[in-house]
Enzyme design. Structure first.
Site, PDB file in Angstrom:
ATOM      1  N   ARG A  49     -13.799  -7.645   1.993  1.00 48.88           N
ATOM      2  CA  ARG A  49     -12.382  -7.443   1.710  1.00 48.88           C
ATOM      3  C   ARG A  49     -11.590  -8.691   2.104  1.00 48.88           C
ATOM      4  O   ARG A  49     -10.677  -9.125   1.381  1.00 48.88           O
ATOM      5  CB  ARG A  49     -11.856  -6.216   2.468  1.00 48.88           C
ATOM      6  CG  ARG A  49     -12.403  -4.881   1.993  1.00 48.88           C
ATOM      7  CD  ARG A  49     -11.887  -4.520   0.604  1.00 48.88           C
ATOM      8  NE  ARG A  49     -10.454  -4.473   0.556  1.00 48.88           N
ATOM      9  CZ  ARG A  49      -9.707  -3.421   0.918  1.00 48.88           C
ATOM     10  NH1 ARG A  49     -10.304  -2.320   1.364  1.00 48.88           N
ATOM     11  NH2 ARG A  49      -8.398  -3.446   0.821  1.00 48.88           N
ATOM     12  N   CYS A  59     -16.471   2.615   0.563  1.00 51.30           N
ATOM     13  CA  CYS A  59     -15.256   1.833   0.814  1.00 51.30           C
ATOM     14  C   CYS A  59     -14.672   2.094   2.199  1.00 51.30           C
ATOM     15  O   CYS A  59     -13.783   1.349   2.635  1.00 51.30           O
ATOM     16  CB  CYS A  59     -14.224   2.099  -0.272  1.00 51.30           C
ATOM     17  SG  CYS A  59     -13.745   3.824  -0.416  1.00 51.30           S
ATOM     18  N   ARG A  94       0.880  -1.174   0.000  1.00 42.09           N
ATOM     19  CA  ARG A  94       0.000   0.000   0.000  1.00 42.09           C
ATOM     20  C   ARG A  94       0.911   1.215   0.000  1.00 42.09           C
ATOM     21  O   ARG A  94       1.663   1.443   0.954  1.00 42.09           O
ATOM     22  CB  ARG A  94      -0.893  -0.010   1.241  1.00 42.09           C
ATOM     23  CG  ARG A  94      -1.920   1.123   1.302  1.00 42.09           C
ATOM     24  CD  ARG A  94      -2.672   1.036   2.631  1.00 42.09           C
ATOM     25  NE  ARG A  94      -3.718   2.033   2.762  1.00 42.09           N
ATOM     26  CZ  ARG A  94      -5.005   1.847   2.454  1.00 42.09           C
ATOM     27  NH1 ARG A  94      -5.382   0.665   1.979  1.00 42.09           N
ATOM     28  NH2 ARG A  94      -5.883   2.799   2.633  1.00 42.09           N
ATOM     29  N   ASP A 120     -17.186   7.641  -1.821  1.00 43.38           N
ATOM     30  CA  ASP A 120     -15.928   7.579  -1.082  1.00 43.38           C
ATOM     31  C   ASP A 120     -15.757   8.921  -0.377  1.00 43.38           C
ATOM     32  O   ASP A 120     -16.467   9.892  -0.664  1.00 43.38           O
ATOM     33  CB  ASP A 120     -14.770   7.312  -2.058  1.00 43.38           C
ATOM     34  CG  ASP A 120     -13.445   7.025  -1.349  1.00 43.38           C
ATOM     35  OD1 ASP A 120     -13.447   6.834  -0.119  1.00 43.38           O
ATOM     36  OD2 ASP A 120     -12.412   7.015  -2.037  1.00 43.38           O
ATOM     37  N   GLN A 160     -10.150  -3.474  -3.320  1.00 38.34           N
ATOM     38  CA  GLN A 160     -11.439  -2.908  -2.920  1.00 38.34           C
ATOM     39  C   GLN A 160     -12.495  -3.242  -3.966  1.00 38.34           C
ATOM     40  O   GLN A 160     -13.627  -3.614  -3.630  1.00 38.34           O
ATOM     41  CB  GLN A 160     -11.318  -1.392  -2.763  1.00 38.34           C
ATOM     42  CG  GLN A 160     -12.627  -0.700  -2.426  1.00 38.34           C
ATOM     43  CD  GLN A 160     -13.176  -1.105  -1.078  1.00 38.34           C
ATOM     44  OE1 GLN A 160     -12.497  -0.970  -0.061  1.00 38.34           O
ATOM     45  NE2 GLN A 160     -14.403  -1.614  -1.058  1.00 38.34           N
ATOM     46  N   HIS A 200      -7.175   0.798  -6.869  1.00 39.19           N
ATOM     47  CA  HIS A 200      -7.462   0.083  -5.624  1.00 39.19           C
ATOM     48  C   HIS A 200      -8.203  -1.216  -5.984  1.00 39.19           C
ATOM     49  O   HIS A 200      -9.377  -1.397  -5.649  1.00 39.19           O
ATOM     50  CB  HIS A 200      -8.299   0.960  -4.703  1.00 39.19           C
ATOM     51  CG  HIS A 200      -8.266   0.565  -3.259  1.00 39.19           C
ATOM     52  ND1 HIS A 200      -7.593  -0.555  -2.803  1.00 39.19           N
ATOM     53  CD2 HIS A 200      -8.853   1.122  -2.155  1.00 39.19           C
ATOM     54  CE1 HIS A 200      -7.746  -0.655  -1.493  1.00 39.19           C
ATOM     55  NE2 HIS A 200      -8.500   0.354  -1.088  1.00 39.19           N
TER      56      HIS A 200
END
Length: 320
Positions: A304, A276, A114, A236, A144, A141
């Site tokens: 996830r 998310c 990440r 988001d 996700q 991402h």
């Protein structure tokens, strides 16, 4: 029902996941199918699909869901993970990404990173010699998006032609949703204010790929137009890491894109809300929607773990 016996998709073993654009649609579908099976058998315990495997989890940016979901999923599949930050590694003292990658590749079976610039992830992948998984970059991402697709599949039974609307900043989450939507045939609409739309090339690619599967991808400015008929409304945070200096300006620009009960009512009767996380209730989504009966956010967060565990099972099958 048990996930075993399990045969990884032939395109997945040993492959990195930097963006889903580099993977065939049936491979993504195979990951989602295993993720669904893992979720269904969670309480019964999962088979040790990652027994003997060691995965390095490197977090150069803060994380809750990515960090915990990977660590938990790996453990539940019988593998071992080690969570590292830049300060834990010589990267924090100037060692190059290339040198770090070459060392890690000799000691672990896969690396999850990440980070910020996507180029950092690509450099790690070039030199590691083991699969590298994108845990988030500024541009993408994908993990996700896998959980997003799994959540929608659970709710609606089929993704082909499913109308999904994303509202707000056309960021990495929006881009990855469009990509997974294209590969699974969703009809994804992004409603973004001027200057905040996703990259036009990505939208054009997603639309072309989606149309081969009965879907589409488009960008509009009007949130009401975007949600008409949608069965999922997705948002988001308006202020991502690094955007804090423009917080007030962004709140003003994005205010019409807030998911509230009125916007949910303008969508399909069975529409669900997605986020998310982390959420800022009252900004991009109201508390009532986030925690109400039309929210699929908490299933989305849990998925996830299932989606990423399934991804690693396909990437790191047991040695023959």
């Amino acid at each position: 029902m048990t996930p075993a016996p399990f045969t990884p998709h032939p395109a997945m073993p040993g492959r990195s996941l930097l963006t889903m654009r580099n993977h065939p649609p049936d491979a993504i579908r195979a990951v989602l199918e295993l993720a669904m099976r893992l979720r269904a058998t969670r309480d019964a315990g999962w088979p040790p699909m990652l027994a003997g495997r060691v995965v390095a989890l490197i977090f150069e940016r803060p994380s809750t869901r990515t960090r915990v979901s990977f660590a938990s999923g790996i453990a539940r599949l019988g593998g071992t993970s080690m969570v590292l930050s830049s300060s834990d590694l010589q990267l924090g003292r100037g060692e190059t990404v290339e040198d770090t990658a070459k060392v890690l590749g000799r000691m672990v079976d896969a690396v999850v990173l990440r980070t910020g610039p996507h180029a950092t992830l690509e450099e790690l992948d070039r030199h590691a010699g083991v699969p590298v998984v994108n845990g988030l970059t500024y541009e993408h991402h994908p993990c996700q998006a896998l959980a997003d697709a799994q959540t929608l599949l659970e709710r609606f039974g089929d993704l082909a032609g499913l109308p999904v609307t994303y509202l707000g900043d056309g960021n990495n989450v929006c881009v990855s949703l469009m990509i997974v939507g294209a590969l699974t045939g969703m009809r994804v609409t992004a409603a973004c204010p001027p200057g905040f739309a996703p990259d036009p090339e990505t939208v054009a690619w997603a639309d072309a790929v989606a149309r081969e599967r009965g879907g589409a991808a488009r960008v509009v400015e009007d949130p009401r137009e975007a949600v008409a008929g949608a069965r999922a409304l997705y948002t988001d945070t308006w202020v991502s890491m690094g955007d804090e200096g423009s917080e007030g300006e962004r709140r003003a620009v994005f205010a019409p894109y807030r998911i509230d009960d009125a916007l949910m009512d303008a969508a399909a009767p069975d529409a669900v809300a997605l986020h998310c996380l982390p959420a800022h209730a009252g900004d991009e989504i109201t508390y009532e929607v986030l925690h109400g009966p039309r929210s699929a956010v908490w299933d989305q967060a849990e998925n996830r773990m299932h989606a990423q565990a399934a991804l690693l099972a396909h990437i790191l099958p047991p040695p023959r």
